[in-house]
Scaffold this motif. Sequence first.
Motif, short mmCIF file in Angstrom:
data_model
loop_
_atom_site.label_atom_id
_atom_site.label_comp_id
_atom_site.label_asym_id
_atom_site.label_seq_id
_atom_site.Cartn_x
_atom_site.Cartn_y
_atom_site.Cartn_z
N GLY A 143 0.83 -1.33 -0.11
CA GLY A 143 0.06 -0.15 0.09
C GLY A 143 0.89 1.40 0.10
N CYS A 144 2.15 1.05 -0.06
CA CYS A 144 2.88 2.34 0.09
C CYS A 144 3.10 3.05 -1.26
N THR A 145 3.00 2.57 -2.33
CA THR A 145 2.60 3.14 -3.78
C THR A 145 1.15 4.07 -3.65
N LEU A 146 0.10 3.23 -3.19
CA LEU A 146 -1.09 3.88 -3.11
C LEU A 146 -1.10 5.19 -2.21
N GLU A 147 -0.54 5.07 -0.93
CA GLU A 147 -0.39 6.17 -0.13
C GLU A 147 0.35 7.35 -0.57
N SER A 148 1.41 6.91 -1.16
CA SER A 148 2.14 8.21 -1.76
C SER A 148 1.43 8.80 -2.99
N SER A 149 0.86 8.13 -3.95
CA SER A 149 0.36 8.74 -5.01
C SER A 149 -0.96 9.36 -4.62
#
Length: 295
Positions: free
Chosen positions: A182-188
Motif C-alpha cells: 500500500g505504500c505506492t497507493l499512499e504516496s500517490s
Amino acid sequence: MRRVDLADADCGIAQSLGVLTDWWTFLLIRDIAGGVTRFDGLQRGLGMSRRALTERLAALIEHGVLHRRRYTDRPPRYDYLLTAKGEGLLPVLIALQEWGDRHVLGDGSLTATAAAGSAEARRVHALVGRRLPELTLVRHDGVPVPPADPDAWTVLYCFPGAFVPGVQGLPPYWADIPGAPGCTLESSTYAARAVDFAAAGARIHGVSTQRPDQLAAFAAHAELPFPLLSDADGRLAAALLLPTFRAAGTDRLKRATLLLDAAATVRAVQFPVTDPAGSVSEMLRLVRDHVPVAG
C-alpha cells in the motif's frame, strides 16, 4: 560503578557488554537519542540516583559513546550527546524494541501494523505534544534536512517501502506481511492531494528506511511533488521509538503519520494506518482542524 572484565577478548558481544554494562545504560542511550540530554531530565525520567547516573554518564564518555556540550557557565552545566560511536548503537535500540514489541508484548507474528489498543499504538499516540529532537535525515536528492520544514506545518508520513515496478523488486513475501502493501497507493494519494494540503497550510514529507537512491527512483517514477526522506540510520525511529518490523534483512517503519507544527512539535498522529488511501483524507481533515488560518 565497577567494570567487570570479560574473558572473551575476541568476542564483539562480550566486549560490547563491557561498555554497555547494564539495562540502565541502554535506557540512558534511548532517552538521549530521544532528545533528553541534560542531567536533571535524565534523572527525573529514569528515576536513577544522582550517583548512579553520574557513574554511567562518565563511563559512556570514557568509552567515546557520549560527549558533553556546555550550555551554561555559571554554574557549569552540560548536554550529554551521542557521538558517532554512540549513534552506531541506534540499530541496536531499534532491534531491541522490535523484538520486545513482537515477542514480549506481541504474539511473535511478523506484521507491519498493530492493533489499535496495542503498546505500539499507545506509544505513538503519546507522541502528541512531543517536540522532535534536533536531527537530520537525507532527502532523496542526497541533501541532509530536518524531518519537518522549519517555520512550517508538516505532514510526515512513515511507510515501510515503496518500489519502482519492474526495476526495484518487492522484498520476498512482501504481500504476505500484514500492513506492508500500500505504500505506492499512499504516496500517490498524497501526491494527488498535495495542492489541498498546501492550501490548508501544510507541507508533505514521506520517510522510510530505504536508501536515498531507492527513494529518488520511486519519487521520479511516481512524480511526487514533495520530498522523501531516508531514515536508513534509524535516527528518527530511535528518537521517537517508532514501531518497526524487520523484513528482507532491513528494519522498516510501520505505517504511521505525524502532523508537526512550525516548532516541530507533534500535534496529531495516525496509527495504526489500515487504509493507506483513506488515511490521506483523514489527515487533511486533521490539518484543517489544527493549522491556523492565515490572514
